[in-house]
Design an enzyme around this catalytic site. Sequence first.
Site, PDB file in Angstrom:
ATOM      1  N   GLN A 144       0.142  -1.020  -3.002  1.00 32.42           N
ATOM      2  CA  GLN A 144      -0.315   0.371  -2.982  1.00 32.42           C
ATOM      3  C   GLN A 144      -1.838   0.489  -2.818  1.00 32.42           C
ATOM      4  O   GLN A 144      -2.338   1.552  -2.457  1.00 32.42           O
ATOM      5  CB  GLN A 144       0.153   1.096  -4.247  1.00 32.42           C
ATOM      6  CG  GLN A 144      -0.494   0.613  -5.538  1.00 32.42           C
ATOM      7  CD  GLN A 144       0.141   1.214  -6.776  1.00 32.42           C
ATOM      8  OE1 GLN A 144       1.224   0.808  -7.191  1.00 32.42           O
ATOM      9  NE2 GLN A 144      -0.529   2.183  -7.387  1.00 32.42           N
ATOM     10  N   CYS A 150       2.327   4.680  -6.837  1.00 31.96           N
ATOM     11  CA  CYS A 150       3.442   3.851  -7.330  1.00 31.96           C
ATOM     12  C   CYS A 150       4.776   4.589  -7.238  1.00 31.96           C
ATOM     13  O   CYS A 150       5.802   3.995  -6.909  1.00 31.96           O
ATOM     14  CB  CYS A 150       3.183   3.434  -8.766  1.00 31.96           C
ATOM     15  SG  CYS A 150       2.930   4.825  -9.885  1.00 31.96           S
ATOM     16  N   HIS A 287       3.425   4.325 -15.089  1.00 33.54           N
ATOM     17  CA  HIS A 287       3.578   3.559 -13.852  1.00 33.54           C
ATOM     18  C   HIS A 287       5.043   3.642 -13.433  1.00 33.54           C
ATOM     19  O   HIS A 287       5.909   3.912 -14.276  1.00 33.54           O
ATOM     20  CB  HIS A 287       3.155   2.111 -14.109  1.00 33.54           C
ATOM     21  CG  HIS A 287       3.080   1.263 -12.877  1.00 33.54           C
ATOM     22  ND1 HIS A 287       2.530   1.703 -11.703  1.00 33.54           N
ATOM     23  CD2 HIS A 287       3.502  -0.005 -12.639  1.00 33.54           C
ATOM     24  CE1 HIS A 287       2.604   0.727 -10.804  1.00 33.54           C
ATOM     25  NE2 HIS A 287       3.204  -0.322 -11.341  1.00 33.54           N
ATOM     26  N   ASN A 308       7.243  -4.768  -8.329  1.00 33.09           N
ATOM     27  CA  ASN A 308       6.042  -3.953  -8.469  1.00 33.09           C
ATOM     28  C   ASN A 308       5.416  -3.729  -7.087  1.00 33.09           C
ATOM     29  O   ASN A 308       5.903  -4.276  -6.094  1.00 33.09           O
ATOM     30  CB  ASN A 308       5.064  -4.656  -9.431  1.00 33.09           C
ATOM     31  CG  ASN A 308       4.035  -3.702 -10.020  1.00 33.09           C
ATOM     32  OD1 ASN A 308       3.972  -2.519  -9.670  1.00 33.09           O
ATOM     33  ND2 ASN A 308       3.215  -4.209 -10.930  1.00 33.09           N
TER      34      ASN A 308
END
Length: 344
Positions: A144, A150, A287, A308
């Site tokens: 990102q 996110c 997140h 992630n």
Amino acid sequence: MSCFNQKNQYNILTLFFILTLWTSLVISSRLLEKHEQWMEEHGKFYKDAAEKEQRFQIFKENLEFIESFNAAGDNGFNLSINQFGDQTNDEFKANYLNGKKKPLIGVGIAAIEEESVFRYENVTEVPATMDWRERGAVTPIKHQHLCGSCWAFATVAAIEGIHQITTGRLVSLSEQELVDCVKTNTTDGCNGGYVEDACDFIVKKGGITSETNYPYTRVDGKCNVRKGTYNVAKIKGYEHVPANNEKALLKAVANQPIAVYIAATKRAFQFYSSGILKGKCGIDLDHTVTIVGYGTSDDGVKYWLVKNSWGTKWGEKGYIKIKRDVHAKEGSCGIAMVPTYPIV
Ligand SMILES: *[C@@H]1O[C@H](CO)[C@@H](O)[C@H](O)[C@H]1NC(C)=O
Ligand SMILES: *[C@@H]1O[C@H](CO)[C@@H](O)[C@H](O)[C@H]1NC(C)=O
Ligand SMILES: *[C@@H]1O[C@H](CO)[C@@H](O)[C@H](O)[C@H]1NC(C)=O
């Protein structure tokens, strides 16, 4: 009788002083060298010597934290210096986490409790382990960069998953379309947002386009309707896994990748490098990531396998394992609080 006369004592003190000075010089030149190596590895440049010195001090402090954490040795997971090495924890939060548009925990859970549909509620058999990567439902790790997007990455990973599961085709989808085009009072590009808002947008528009059609730019842009025209993947909407229920979450993950909000503020998360993260993160959700599997380690610790969006240099090549089936009903890092999945 004293073992030393005055003169000897003086000499010993001098020697001690020189040794101490020498040791600290050696340590600081070792650290300076480490900082230089790190700068090179991560392509970092500072505008002047003052900034470099300031960043070096933060780097040093982080390194000390990491080394003492690892030296304790009984955590079940390790930390290492990574691309966030020269940022304080506050800077890290401000730059990478959902700063301005924090998931509204209370609202989220209230909404979940009102919903009646959980399509996996009657699932009775789940495999002992699941890794959606092995089943071809997960695209490579993305990054990102300096943008609080996110929520777009987690939404896209969940849709890429269910799209592959139902059509057999794995297509990398566009986060940028979501960053540019989803505008609500709770979602705003690089300032943060919600999986739910992203799904609502995609349903209304009739689909989401591919990464190739509408590539990631790392910044907020104007919604480009033309680029978004070709809808590559469609969804009918989204549902939530019942809140605070890791058993239900297991049934869901056994069937498709699931987007989850988690608490990622702590330094243990910032510098996670390997093993199974447990405790140490609280439940202050800030997140969004995607659970793409689960399993049990050789020494019997159950974990969630999580994708992630911080590149491959963070964690286990971009992934993190987070302890599963913990005492706290919210799950580790609040992972079981507001799990969301797209439906097709
Ligand atoms: C689960 O089973 C119950 C009882 O048979 C049924 O009422 C319910 O609709 C089922 N749930 C789903 C999501 O299929
Ligand atoms: C956001 O907007 C919706 C309607 O568009 C409204 O129902 C909701 O209360 C608003 N939420 C906040 C946090 O302002
Ligand atoms: C942590 O690092 C140590 C030393 O390198 C290593 O022996 C251990 O296996 C690592 N633990 C995990 C959980 O990765």
